[in-house]
Design a protein around this motif. Structure first.
Motif, mmCIF file in Angstrom:
data_model
loop_
_atom_site.group_PDB
_atom_site.id
_atom_site.type_symbol
_atom_site.label_atom_id
_atom_site.label_comp_id
_atom_site.label_asym_id
_atom_site.label_seq_id
_atom_site.Cartn_x
_atom_site.Cartn_y
_atom_site.Cartn_z
ATOM 1 N N ILE A 321 -13.491 -58.138 -58.761
ATOM 2 C CA ILE A 321 -12.364 -57.145 -58.162
ATOM 3 C C ILE A 321 -11.471 -58.091 -57.127
ATOM 4 C CG2 ILE A 321 -11.468 -55.213 -56.845
ATOM 5 C CD1 ILE A 321 -13.879 -53.725 -58.403
ATOM 6 N N GLN A 322 -12.319 -58.385 -56.282
ATOM 7 C CA GLN A 322 -11.955 -59.320 -55.149
ATOM 8 C C GLN A 322 -11.288 -60.574 -55.448
ATOM 9 O OE1 GLN A 322 -14.658 -60.775 -52.332
ATOM 10 N NE2 GLN A 322 -13.458 -60.953 -50.488
ATOM 11 N N GLU A 323 -11.583 -61.213 -56.557
ATOM 12 C CA GLU A 323 -11.282 -62.495 -57.117
ATOM 13 C C GLU A 323 -9.723 -61.945 -57.797
ATOM 14 O OE1 GLU A 323 -13.835 -64.110 -59.794
ATOM 15 O OE2 GLU A 323 -15.050 -65.139 -58.435
ATOM 16 N N ARG A 324 -9.899 -60.985 -58.384
ATOM 17 C CA ARG A 324 -8.494 -60.701 -59.264
ATOM 18 C C ARG A 324 -7.668 -60.039 -58.369
ATOM 19 N NH1 ARG A 324 -8.881 -61.764 -64.557
ATOM 20 N NH2 ARG A 324 -6.853 -60.343 -64.977
ATOM 21 N N TRP A 325 -7.933 -59.440 -57.312
ATOM 22 C CA TRP A 325 -7.102 -58.998 -56.278
ATOM 23 C C TRP A 325 -6.289 -60.281 -55.671
ATOM 24 C CZ3 TRP A 325 -4.646 -54.891 -54.827
ATOM 25 C CH2 TRP A 325 -3.827 -54.708 -53.740
ATOM 26 N N GLY A 326 -6.962 -61.113 -55.246
ATOM 27 C CA GLY A 326 -6.477 -62.429 -54.719
ATOM 28 C C GLY A 326 -5.613 -62.323 -53.685
ATOM 29 N N GLN A 327 -5.886 -61.375 -52.584
ATOM 30 C CA GLN A 327 -5.102 -61.265 -51.270
ATOM 31 C C GLN A 327 -3.486 -60.737 -51.808
ATOM 32 O OE1 GLN A 327 -4.783 -65.148 -49.607
ATOM 33 N NE2 GLN A 327 -6.639 -64.233 -48.042
ATOM 34 N N GLY A 328 -3.783 -59.615 -52.834
ATOM 35 C CA GLY A 328 -2.466 -59.214 -53.382
ATOM 36 C C GLY A 328 -1.678 -59.985 -54.417
ATOM 37 N N LYS A 329 -2.069 -61.032 -54.626
ATOM 38 C CA LYS A 329 -1.254 -61.989 -55.594
ATOM 39 C C LYS A 329 -1.922 -62.209 -56.748
ATOM 40 C CE LYS A 329 0.552 -64.369 -51.324
ATOM 41 N NZ LYS A 329 0.715 -65.720 -50.671
ATOM 42 N N GLY A 330 -3.194 -61.646 -56.933
ATOM 43 C CA GLY A 330 -3.830 -61.904 -58.246
ATOM 44 C C GLY A 330 -3.269 -60.573 -59.337
ATOM 45 N N PRO A 331 -4.012 -60.659 -60.665
ATOM 46 C CA PRO A 331 -3.483 -59.819 -61.367
ATOM 47 C C PRO A 331 -3.739 -58.411 -61.009
ATOM 48 C CG PRO A 331 -4.888 -61.509 -62.581
ATOM 49 C CD PRO A 331 -4.820 -61.919 -60.886
ATOM 50 N N PHE A 332 -4.584 -58.175 -60.221
ATOM 51 C CA PHE A 332 -4.844 -56.865 -59.833
ATOM 52 C C PHE A 332 -3.949 -56.571 -58.682
ATOM 53 C CE2 PHE A 332 -9.693 -56.045 -60.543
ATOM 54 C CZ PHE A 332 -9.348 -56.319 -61.963
ATOM 55 N N GLY A 333 -3.418 -57.497 -58.054
ATOM 56 C CA GLY A 333 -2.508 -57.199 -56.972
ATOM 57 C C GLY A 333 -1.216 -56.993 -57.364
ATOM 58 N N GLN A 334 -0.865 -57.596 -58.547
ATOM 59 C CA GLN A 334 0.421 -57.494 -59.185
ATOM 60 C C GLN A 334 0.501 -55.960 -59.897
ATOM 61 O OE1 GLN A 334 0.883 -60.792 -61.722
ATOM 62 N NE2 GLN A 334 1.155 -62.403 -59.919
ATOM 63 N N PHE A 336 -1.812 -53.234 -59.320
ATOM 64 C CA PHE A 336 -2.224 -52.032 -58.713
ATOM 65 C C PHE A 336 -1.922 -51.908 -57.071
ATOM 66 C CE2 PHE A 336 -5.725 -52.744 -61.803
ATOM 67 C CZ PHE A 336 -5.240 -51.914 -62.869
ATOM 68 N N LYS A 337 -1.826 -50.956 -56.622
ATOM 69 C CA LYS A 337 -1.653 -50.562 -55.243
ATOM 70 C C LYS A 337 -2.991 -50.850 -54.483
ATOM 71 C CE LYS A 337 1.949 -46.925 -55.862
ATOM 72 N NZ LYS A 337 2.209 -45.494 -55.735
ATOM 73 N N ILE A 338 -2.875 -51.308 -53.222
ATOM 74 C CA ILE A 338 -4.303 -51.465 -52.483
ATOM 75 C C ILE A 338 -4.737 -50.017 -52.565
ATOM 76 C CG2 ILE A 338 -3.320 -51.066 -50.318
ATOM 77 C CD1 ILE A 338 -5.245 -53.367 -49.407
ATOM 78 N N SER A 339 -4.194 -48.957 -52.384
ATOM 79 C CA SER A 339 -4.866 -47.721 -52.146
ATOM 80 C C SER A 339 -5.717 -47.335 -53.450
ATOM 81 C CB SER A 339 -4.011 -46.631 -51.917
ATOM 82 O OG SER A 339 -2.876 -46.463 -53.016
#
Length: 347
Positions: A321-334, A336-339
């Motif tokens: 999850i941390q890797e795909r969030w990528g400080q909001g720039k990864g696939p999860f970051g693109q 999903f909302k941080i909430s």
């Protein structure tokens, strides 16, 4: 009386209409008509660069391959014949003929939805044919007046002779009919996955089995709709419509996850498995259209990328999850909302 009877004709009696380019001229395949009239119809669908206006898309006057009721074809042919007659007569008679054509177009707008309401409101194939009919008639009206203007007697040959004011009215008629059917299909599609209305909690039990069976029925239903439409509508219309229907289901799946304040590992894993089944079979539904690649599906399904990332999220470790969030720039970051991510991790 004759035209009124024509407009009552069976919607399901259709012909395939299409336009093909041959030596930079368009060959109209939709009917057998006399050569003089045929040459005039060709003018209405000439590639735009033949008209020395190459700053416009040359496909502007090309009508896509689809099924159109024979009565709609005959209706346009009759309008063409009347315009030909108008061009061969004096201005007074020509003006009366033009008024007659405008009256016939009003008849088409007013009477065809009434005559064919039972079928176009309840039979998806008939709705598609009626939509095509409207687009076909509107398409030819774009240039109907201009084709014959130069042959008209003065002063009609120097005035704007057009039926283009009917184009948006008839297009809207077809679009609203199609939209009404689409909304009905959307409600029916969502009905297949109504078990998700109350979130995915309890997915590891009978609820999961019920959803799996419901999705099989859903895919079968959508496959049948494609078979109904793929030889009737232009493929891009089928693609877009199926995309909208699938999107409504994907959206419900996504919401069923994120409205939870807590999700067990077993529920998450089972949901990921079921959602993967839905994603794979949804992708297969687009095989009818050779133009569609995986990346194109996201163009007709707004939630496609988000849904596929959700499948990964449901089975993801904290590290992933941390890797795909990528400080909001990864696939999860693109997607999903941080909430949403925080709530999911918290659960």
């Amino acid at each position: 009386g004759e035209m009124r009877a024509l407009l009552k004709s069976d919607l399901s009696h259709t012909k395939n209409v299409w336009v093909k380019v041959v030596e930079r001229k368009l060959s109209n395949q939709f009917s057998e008509i006399d050569s003089d009239l045929e040459s005039r119809i060709h003018l209405s669908i000439q590639p735009i660069n033949n008209l020395e206006m190459n700053y416009l898309d040359e496909n502007l006057f090309i009508f896509p391959s689809c099924q159109v009721s024979t009565f709609a074809i005959e209706f346009i042919e009759r309008c063409q014949e009347l315009m030909l007659e108008a061009s061969q007569n004096g201005s007074h008679h020509a003006f009366e003929i033009i008024k007659t054509i405008r009256y016939l177009l009003q008849m088409f707008i007013s009477l065809t939805p009434y005559y064919h309401n039972t079928h176009i409101s309840s039979v998806p194939r008939s709705t598609a044919i009626y939509y095509n009919n409207c687009m076909f008639v509107a398409h030819h009206l774009i240039t109907l007046g201009f084709e014959f203007q130069q042959d008209m007697a003065p002063p009609l040959n120097s005035e704007i002779c057009t039926f283009i004011d009917f184009v948006p009215v008839i297009r809207i008629l077809g679009e609203e009919t199609w939209l009404e059917m689409l909304n009905k299909q959307k409600a029916e599609t969502i009905g297949f996955v109504s078990v998700l209305q109350n979130t995915i909690s309890g997915m590891d039990g009978s609820k999961g089995d019920l959803l799996q069976k419901s999705l099989i029925s859903l895919i079968s239903h959508l496959s049948q709709l494609i078979k109904t439409w793929e030889d009737v509508l232009p493929l891009h219309i089928v693609r877009g419509t199926i995309g909208i229907l699938i999107d409504s289901v994907l959206s419900l799946c996504i919401n069923s996850v994120f409205q939870l304040s807590d999700i067990s590992a077993t529920d998450a894993s089972r949901a990921a498995s079921i959602f993967s089944f839905l994603g794979n079979h949804s992708k297969d539904l687009f095989l009818f259209d050779p133009a569609v690649e995986s990346e194109v599906i996201s163009e007709v399904c707004d939630e496609w990328s988000r849904f596929n990332e959700l499948i990964i999220l449901l089975d993801a470790s904290l590290k992933l999850i941390q890797e795909r969030w990528g400080q909001g720039k990864g696939p999860f970051g693109q997607n999903f909302k941080i909430s949403e991510i925080r709530n999911f991790v918290k659960g």
